[in-house]
Scaffold this motif. Structure first.
Motif, PDB file in Angstrom:
ATOM      1  N   ALA A  12      32.001  30.860  17.345  1.00 17.96           N
ATOM      2  CA  ALA A  12      31.790  32.231  17.830  1.00 17.96           C
ATOM      3  C   ALA A  12      31.561  32.231  19.337  1.00 17.96           C
ATOM      4  CB  ALA A  12      30.600  32.863  17.105  1.00 17.96           C
ATOM      5  N   ASP A  31      23.859  25.656  24.988  1.00 19.42           N
ATOM      6  CA  ASP A  31      23.703  25.134  23.617  1.00 19.42           C
ATOM      7  C   ASP A  31      22.689  23.994  23.622  1.00 19.42           C
ATOM      8  OD1 ASP A  31      25.773  25.309  20.876  1.00 19.42           O
ATOM      9  OD2 ASP A  31      24.162  23.825  20.958  1.00 19.42           O
ATOM     10  N   VAL A  32      21.908  23.949  22.572  1.00 17.48           N
ATOM     11  CA  VAL A  32      20.866  22.927  22.443  1.00 17.48           C
ATOM     12  C   VAL A  32      21.462  21.555  22.102  1.00 17.48           C
ATOM     13  CG1 VAL A  32      20.455  23.435  19.995  1.00 17.48           C
ATOM     14  CG2 VAL A  32      18.612  22.484  21.362  1.00 17.48           C
ATOM     15  N   GLN A  33      22.677  21.561  21.529  1.00 20.62           N
ATOM     16  CA  GLN A  33      23.297  20.276  21.168  1.00 20.62           C
ATOM     17  C   GLN A  33      23.851  19.601  22.420  1.00 20.62           C
ATOM     18  OE1 GLN A  33      23.085  19.347  18.053  1.00 20.62           O
ATOM     19  NE2 GLN A  33      22.607  21.298  17.078  1.00 20.62           N
ATOM     20  N   GLY A  38      29.386  23.474  17.606  1.00 22.08           N
ATOM     21  CA  GLY A  38      28.466  24.029  16.604  1.00 22.08           C
ATOM     22  C   GLY A  38      28.501  23.294  15.282  1.00 22.08           C
ATOM     23  N   LYS A  39      28.371  24.078  14.195  1.00 21.53           N
ATOM     24  CA  LYS A  39      28.263  23.526  12.842  1.00 21.53           C
ATOM     25  C   LYS A  39      29.497  22.751  12.408  1.00 21.53           C
ATOM     26  CE  LYS A  39      27.106  26.957  10.049  1.00 21.53           C
ATOM     27  NZ  LYS A  39      26.312  28.010  10.643  1.00 21.53           N
ATOM     28  N   TYR A  43      31.102  18.715   9.494  1.00 19.33           N
ATOM     29  CA  TYR A  43      32.178  18.337   8.575  1.00 19.33           C
ATOM     30  C   TYR A  43      33.480  18.017   9.316  1.00 19.33           C
ATOM     31  CZ  TYR A  43      32.782  23.422   9.101  1.00 19.33           C
ATOM     32  OH  TYR A  43      32.922  24.682   9.606  1.00 19.33           O
ATOM     33  N   ASP A  50      41.409  27.740   5.980  1.00 14.85           N
ATOM     34  CA  ASP A  50      41.279  29.199   5.939  1.00 14.85           C
ATOM     35  C   ASP A  50      41.067  29.842   7.300  1.00 14.85           C
ATOM     36  OD1 ASP A  50      38.844  27.981   6.119  1.00 14.85           O
ATOM     37  OD2 ASP A  50      37.892  29.047   4.483  1.00 14.85           O
ATOM     38  N   VAL A  83      17.518  27.767  24.100  1.00 10.18           N
ATOM     39  CA  VAL A  83      17.047  29.051  24.619  1.00 10.18           C
ATOM     40  C   VAL A  83      15.768  29.434  23.873  1.00 10.18           C
ATOM     41  CG1 VAL A  83      17.570  31.520  24.832  1.00 10.18           C
ATOM     42  CG2 VAL A  83      19.335  29.803  25.333  1.00 10.18           C
ATOM     43  N   ASP A 285      27.938  33.668  12.605  1.00 11.35           N
ATOM     44  CA  ASP A 285      27.062  33.643  11.424  1.00 11.35           C
ATOM     45  C   ASP A 285      25.740  34.376  11.614  1.00 11.35           C
ATOM     46  OD1 ASP A 285      28.896  32.232   9.998  1.00 11.35           O
ATOM     47  OD2 ASP A 285      27.734  30.380   9.837  1.00 11.35           O
ATOM     48  N   ILE A 296      34.929  30.912   9.930  1.00 11.89           N
ATOM     49  CA  ILE A 296      35.271  30.691  11.336  1.00 11.89           C
ATOM     50  C   ILE A 296      36.158  31.850  11.818  1.00 11.89           C
ATOM     51  CG2 ILE A 296      36.554  29.172  12.883  1.00 11.89           C
ATOM     52  CD1 ILE A 296      35.654  26.836  10.962  1.00 11.89           C
TER      53      ILE A 296
HETATM   54  C1  LIG Z   1      29.720  22.001   5.174  1.00 12.50           C
HETATM   55  C2  LIG Z   1      30.336  23.274   5.729  1.00 12.50           C
HETATM   56  C3  LIG Z   1      31.691  23.494   5.543  1.00 12.50           C
HETATM   57  C4  LIG Z   1      32.284  24.666   6.041  1.00 12.50           C
HETATM   58  N1  LIG Z   1      33.628  24.861   5.846  1.00 12.50           N
HETATM   59  C5  LIG Z   1      34.220  25.957   6.370  1.00 12.50           C
HETATM   60  C6  LIG Z   1      35.640  26.174   6.197  1.00 12.50           C
HETATM   61  O1  LIG Z   1      36.336  25.381   5.583  1.00 12.50           O
HETATM   62  N2  LIG Z   1      36.170  27.307   6.746  1.00 12.50           N
HETATM   63  C7  LIG Z   1      35.428  28.235   7.418  1.00 12.50           C
HETATM   64  O2  LIG Z   1      35.978  29.235   7.896  1.00 12.50           O
HETATM   65  N3  LIG Z   1      34.079  28.055   7.574  1.00 12.50           N
HETATM   66  C8  LIG Z   1      33.469  26.954   7.072  1.00 12.50           C
HETATM   67  N4  LIG Z   1      32.109  26.778   7.228  1.00 12.50           N
HETATM   68  C9  LIG Z   1      31.340  27.844   7.928  1.00 12.50           C
HETATM   69  C10 LIG Z   1      31.521  27.759   9.463  1.00 12.50           C
HETATM   70  O3  LIG Z   1      31.194  26.446   9.917  1.00 12.50           O
HETATM   71  C11 LIG Z   1      30.632  28.790  10.142  1.00 12.50           C
HETATM   72  O4  LIG Z   1      30.948  30.074   9.652  1.00 12.50           O
HETATM   73  C12 LIG Z   1      30.813  28.766  11.663  1.00 12.50           C
HETATM   74  O5  LIG Z   1      30.491  27.488  12.198  1.00 12.50           O
HETATM   75  C13 LIG Z   1      29.933  29.822  12.328  1.00 12.50           C
HETATM   76  O6  LIG Z   1      30.094  29.702  13.703  1.00 12.50           O
HETATM   77  P1  LIG Z   1      28.956  30.178  14.716  1.00 12.50           P
HETATM   78  O7  LIG Z   1      29.494  29.909  16.086  1.00 12.50           O
HETATM   79  O8  LIG Z   1      28.513  31.540  14.355  1.00 12.50           O
HETATM   80  O9  LIG Z   1      27.695  29.245  14.408  1.00 12.50           O
HETATM   81  P2  LIG Z   1      27.500  27.660  14.540  1.00 12.50           P
HETATM   82  O10 LIG Z   1      28.751  26.936  14.299  1.00 12.50           O
HETATM   83  O11 LIG Z   1      26.316  27.372  13.676  1.00 12.50           O
HETATM   84  O12 LIG Z   1      27.101  27.440  16.068  1.00 12.50           O
HETATM   85  C14 LIG Z   1      25.863  27.905  16.571  1.00 12.50           C
HETATM   86  C15 LIG Z   1      25.497  27.093  17.801  1.00 12.50           C
HETATM   87  O13 LIG Z   1      24.325  27.680  18.377  1.00 12.50           O
HETATM   88  C16 LIG Z   1      23.464  26.625  18.823  1.00 12.50           C
HETATM   89  N5  LIG Z   1      22.100  27.164  18.873  1.00 12.50           N
HETATM   90  C17 LIG Z   1      21.347  27.646  17.839  1.00 12.50           C
HETATM   91  N6  LIG Z   1      20.147  28.073  18.301  1.00 12.50           N
HETATM   92  C18 LIG Z   1      20.145  27.860  19.649  1.00 12.50           C
HETATM   93  C19 LIG Z   1      19.182  28.074  20.683  1.00 12.50           C
HETATM   94  N7  LIG Z   1      17.991  28.653  20.447  1.00 12.50           N
HETATM   95  N8  LIG Z   1      19.512  27.697  21.950  1.00 12.50           N
HETATM   96  C20 LIG Z   1      20.718  27.127  22.231  1.00 12.50           C
HETATM   97  N9  LIG Z   1      21.662  26.895  21.291  1.00 12.50           N
HETATM   98  C21 LIG Z   1      21.383  27.264  20.024  1.00 12.50           C
HETATM   99  C22 LIG Z   1      23.650  25.540  17.775  1.00 12.50           C
HETATM  100  O14 LIG Z   1      23.292  24.292  18.323  1.00 12.50           O
HETATM  101  C23 LIG Z   1      25.151  25.642  17.480  1.00 12.50           C
HETATM  102  O15 LIG Z   1      25.909  24.773  18.313  1.00 12.50           O
HETATM  103  C24 LIG Z   1      31.498  25.627   6.740  1.00 12.50           C
HETATM  104  C25 LIG Z   1      30.137  25.400   6.940  1.00 12.50           C
HETATM  105  C26 LIG Z   1      29.559  24.232   6.437  1.00 12.50           C
HETATM  106  C27 LIG Z   1      28.068  24.006   6.674  1.00 12.50           C
END
Ligand SMILES: Cc1cc2nc3c(=O)[nH]c(=O)nc-3n(C[C@H](O)[C@H](O)[C@H](O)COP(=O)(O)OP(=O)(O)OC[C@H]3O[C@@H](n4cnc5c(N)ncnc54)[C@H](O)[C@@H]3O)c2cc1C
Length: 343
Positions: A12, A31-33, A38-39, A43, A50, A83, A285, A296
């Motif tokens: 995102a 980002d804290v990582q 991200g997540k 995997y 998808d 943050v 998310d 995603i």
């Molecule tokens: C095992 C698994 C399998 C998956 N398989 C799929 C799939 O096949 N297809 C699909 O579409 N989706 C899949 N997903 C879901 C998908 O990974 C998430 O929907 C997607 O990563 C969400 O993206 P995001 O950027 O919102 O959050 P995230 O990917 O969680 O990224 C959030 C980021 O914010 C950072 N952060 C959090 N708090 C702070 C803070 N206070 N300060 C600084 N940084 C911070 C974190 O370190 C992280 O890097 C899967 C999830 C898991 C767990």
């Protein structure tokens, strides 16, 4: 002052960075990582099916492309910074404070923190910490590492079953242990597991890890049947722990500027990615709105929406939406580089 600060560098945050650049805004990602993505780093070896328009590919390739796209307009990037506070000082003036003592200023803020900071639940056993750098794993980073190995997997959620499926027939042997009598994961996954060569030991947990001579690798594992107390000592080359994740999401509770929440873990979206605070948007998310899918693909759509809203907030006379990339002048020069591949 930055135009937009994006908190979180997952799918995102990265697409919000790209789309904000497309809309002519300058961006800072925090980002804290220690890496972007991200997540998806949980995997990296899984095959992703998808995301619209993408042929199935391993997640590490999706990470690579998403990061490349997110950095296209050269945002500032601050990694290893958490943050801890967001303060709205005035219209078009936010302060974002990190645990490293930095206070960054921006006109708008996009929150893209996923479910917060996630960490795999650690094995609470003596000396477990010692083996983390060798053959005790909390994430399967690369299947290759397990080729022809005797692998123990502890856990019975979807990730544990996934890894058992992936490793079966590739590793020399796969043993799956879980504390309950039954396996929890999705039915289809459980059925698939039945057909594979995976040894399943219900009511079992790890009682002790026994190191090799150097005490740097696990050599044997003492398995204990929780019901009978019976213990067996087995050799494994690698041990994978899949006990779920701890989530840390204190930012939103502790932040000086408070946004309305949908529930404990999700910001309430008004329409789509607008929050209860003007100038503060959320995508991926962490936001809940009626069109939400925790995918995603949905994170990307949210991100474009959040960037458009940030643009309008900063420049109320701007167009509500950006031009599509295929006839957007901002890519004129970059298109020449890309086209070289096809000419
Ligand atoms: C095992 C698994 C399998 C998956 N398989 C799929 C799939 O096949 N297809 C699909 O579409 N989706 C899949 N997903 C879901 C998908 O990974 C998430 O929907 C997607 O990563 C969400 O993206 P995001 O950027 O919102 O959050 P995230 O990917 O969680 O990224 C959030 C980021 O914010 C950072 N952060 C959090 N708090 C702070 C803070 N206070 N300060 C600084 N940084 C911070 C974190 O370190 C992280 O890097 C899967 C999830 C898991 C767990």
């Amino acid at each position: 002052m930055d135009d937009v600060i994006i908190i979180g560098g997952g799918p995102a945050g990265l697409f919000a960075s790209f789309y904000s650049g497309l809309r002519g805004m300058n961006v800072r990602i925090i980002d804290v990582q220690d890496k972007l993505g991200g997540k998806m780093h949980v995997y990296p070896e899984k095959i992703i099916w998808d995301i619209g328009g993408l042929a199935p590919k391993p997640c590490y390739e999706v990470i690579e492309d998403t990061v490349k796209q997110g950095l296209h307009f050269n945002p500032e990037v601050n990694l290893n910074e958490r943050v801890v506070d967001i303060r709205k000082i005035a219209e078009q003036h936010f302060e974002v404070e990190t645990d490293q003592g930095h206070v960054f200023e921006s006109k708008a803020v996009i929150i893209a923190i996923g479910g917060g900071i996630i960490n795999p639940k650690q094995l609470d056993i003596k000396d477990a910490e010692r083996y983390k750098l060798t053959n005790l794993h909390y994430v399967v980073q690369s299947l290759k590492k397990f080729k022809d190995k005797d692998v123990l997997i502890s856990g019975c959620g979807n990730s544990a079953l996934d890894w058992a499926n992936d490793l079966s027939g590739y590793a020399k042997s796969v043993t799956l242990i879980y504390r309950k009598a039954d396996i929890k994961g999705y039915e289809a996954m459980r059925n698939l597991l039945e057909q594979l060569e995976v040894e399943k030991l219900p009511n079992t947990h790890i009682h002790q890890l026994i190191g090799d001579e150097s005490q740097t690798n696990i050599d044997q594992v003492v398995l204990e049947n929780i019901e009978t107390g019976e213990q067996t000592v087995r050799h494994f080359d690698d041990v994978v722990i899949s006990h779920g994740f701890d989530r840390e999401n204190t930012l939103l509770n502790q932040s000086s500027t408070k946004v309305d929440m949908f529930n404990e873990y999700s910001i309430k979206g008004f329409g789509n990615t607008a929050t209860s605070i003007e100038g503060l948007y959320a995508c991926g998310d962490i936001i809940y709105h009626e069109a939400k899918a925790h995918l995603i693909a949905s994170a990307f759509s949210d991100a474009a929406n959040a960037a458009n809203l940030a643009k309008l907030y900063i420049e109320p006379k701007a167009k509500p939406e950006g031009y599509v990339s295929s006839h957007n002048d901002i890519f004129k020069e970059s298109n020449k580089v890309v086209m070289k591949k096809y000419l």
